[in-house]
Scaffold this motif. Sequence first.
Motif, PDB file in Angstrom:
ATOM      1  N   TYR A   1      14.921 -12.251 -10.149  1.00 58.78           N
ATOM      2  CA  TYR A   1      14.580 -10.701 -10.169  1.00 58.78           C
ATOM      3  C   TYR A   1      14.065 -10.264  -8.949  1.00 58.78           C
ATOM      4  CZ  TYR A   1      13.103  -6.189 -11.620  1.00 58.78           C
ATOM      5  OH  TYR A   1      12.916  -4.912 -11.617  1.00 58.78           O
TER       6      TYR A   1
ATOM      7  N   GLY B   1      11.477  -8.250 -18.854  1.00 61.19           N
ATOM      8  CA  GLY B   1      12.114  -8.906 -17.507  1.00 61.19           C
ATOM      9  C   GLY B   1      13.373  -9.671 -17.531  1.00 61.19           C
ATOM     10  N   TYR B   2      13.859 -10.164 -16.437  1.00 66.53           N
ATOM     11  CA  TYR B   2      15.032 -10.710 -16.499  1.00 66.53           C
ATOM     12  C   TYR B   2      15.024 -12.304 -17.351  1.00 66.53           C
ATOM     13  CZ  TYR B   2      19.239 -13.046 -14.376  1.00 66.53           C
ATOM     14  OH  TYR B   2      20.353 -13.806 -14.162  1.00 66.53           O
TER      15      TYR B   2
ATOM     16  N   ILE C   1      18.716  -4.774 -18.153  1.00 66.31           N
ATOM     17  CA  ILE C   1      17.816  -5.440 -18.679  1.00 66.31           C
ATOM     18  C   ILE C   1      17.116  -4.710 -19.720  1.00 66.31           C
ATOM     19  CG2 ILE C   1      15.317  -6.619 -18.442  1.00 66.31           C
ATOM     20  CD1 ILE C   1      16.465  -7.434 -15.556  1.00 66.31           C
TER      21      ILE C   1
ATOM     22  N   ASP D   1      17.698  -3.041 -13.507  1.00 69.27           N
ATOM     23  CA  ASP D   1      16.798  -2.718 -14.316  1.00 69.27           C
ATOM     24  C   ASP D   1      17.346  -2.247 -15.639  1.00 69.27           C
ATOM     25  OD1 ASP D   1      14.895  -3.765 -12.605  1.00 69.27           O
ATOM     26  OD2 ASP D   1      13.866  -1.999 -12.375  1.00 69.27           O
TER      27      ASP D   1
ATOM     28  N   LYS E   1      14.198 -17.676 -13.021  1.00 70.63           N
ATOM     29  CA  LYS E   1      14.618 -16.321 -13.149  1.00 70.63           C
ATOM     30  C   LYS E   1      13.775 -15.320 -12.756  1.00 70.63           C
ATOM     31  CE  LYS E   1      17.485 -17.661 -17.086  1.00 70.63           C
ATOM     32  NZ  LYS E   1      17.686 -19.192 -16.611  1.00 70.63           N
ATOM     33  N   ASP E   2      12.493 -15.391 -12.781  1.00 72.73           N
ATOM     34  CA  ASP E   2      11.457 -14.388 -12.123  1.00 72.73           C
ATOM     35  C   ASP E   2      11.810 -14.041 -10.753  1.00 72.73           C
ATOM     36  OD1 ASP E   2      10.246 -14.085 -14.734  1.00 72.73           O
ATOM     37  OD2 ASP E   2       8.629 -15.483 -14.186  1.00 72.73           O
TER      38      ASP E   2
END
Length: 210
Positions: free
Chosen positions: A169, A147-148, A181, A178, A165-166
């Motif tokens: 995203y 993930g980010y 990442i 995507d 950050k979640d």
Amino acid sequence: MSEESHKKGFYESYIKRPQDFCCAFLALILLSPVMLITAILVRIKLGTPVIFKQERPGLHGKIFALYKFRTMTDGRNEAGELLPDDVRLTSFGKKLRSTSLDELPELINILKGDMSVVGPRPLLVRYLPLYNENQARRHEVRPGFTGYAQVHGRNSITWEDKFDKDVHYVDHVTFLGDWKIIFQTVGTVLKREGISSETAVTMEEFKGNK
């Protein structure tokens, strides 16, 4: 958690899930020899079960069984209680985590639709009531294999930074984002960056917001 709060674009609505399935399927085929060897080593060094299963919250907080290779022993004290993580985590287990080999069984979760290749990492069920309203938005998308937050600090950043950050995203799900990442994840794993926090063997317990 509301299922209507997150507005999906064309990519997320029609491309992301088929892309996830194809990527996970191809990865399982290509990495099957690595997974077989890892499974054998886990069986020899750590015993059974080779696959560690744990309930995690997914899309809209729905609980699913996450699959990983085990990295810890079942060492217990005289009272029958599990010893602390830093005692049960062996040098072999640390190597599995540093290379992210322990996470390869999550490819099965992606095939099943529990997870996506990219998204907020699935955390512990007991954290659910501890999130504030904004942090809970991380469950508006499927959790990810990477993930980010994982390519911007991984376990070396604070919980607050990770959740920010979640949510970033969640609000910026794109095809190019995507794949950026994904490629950054490869570099992060090869460099073994951000595996541990400064105060814990992996990441300290989330105890809620201050």
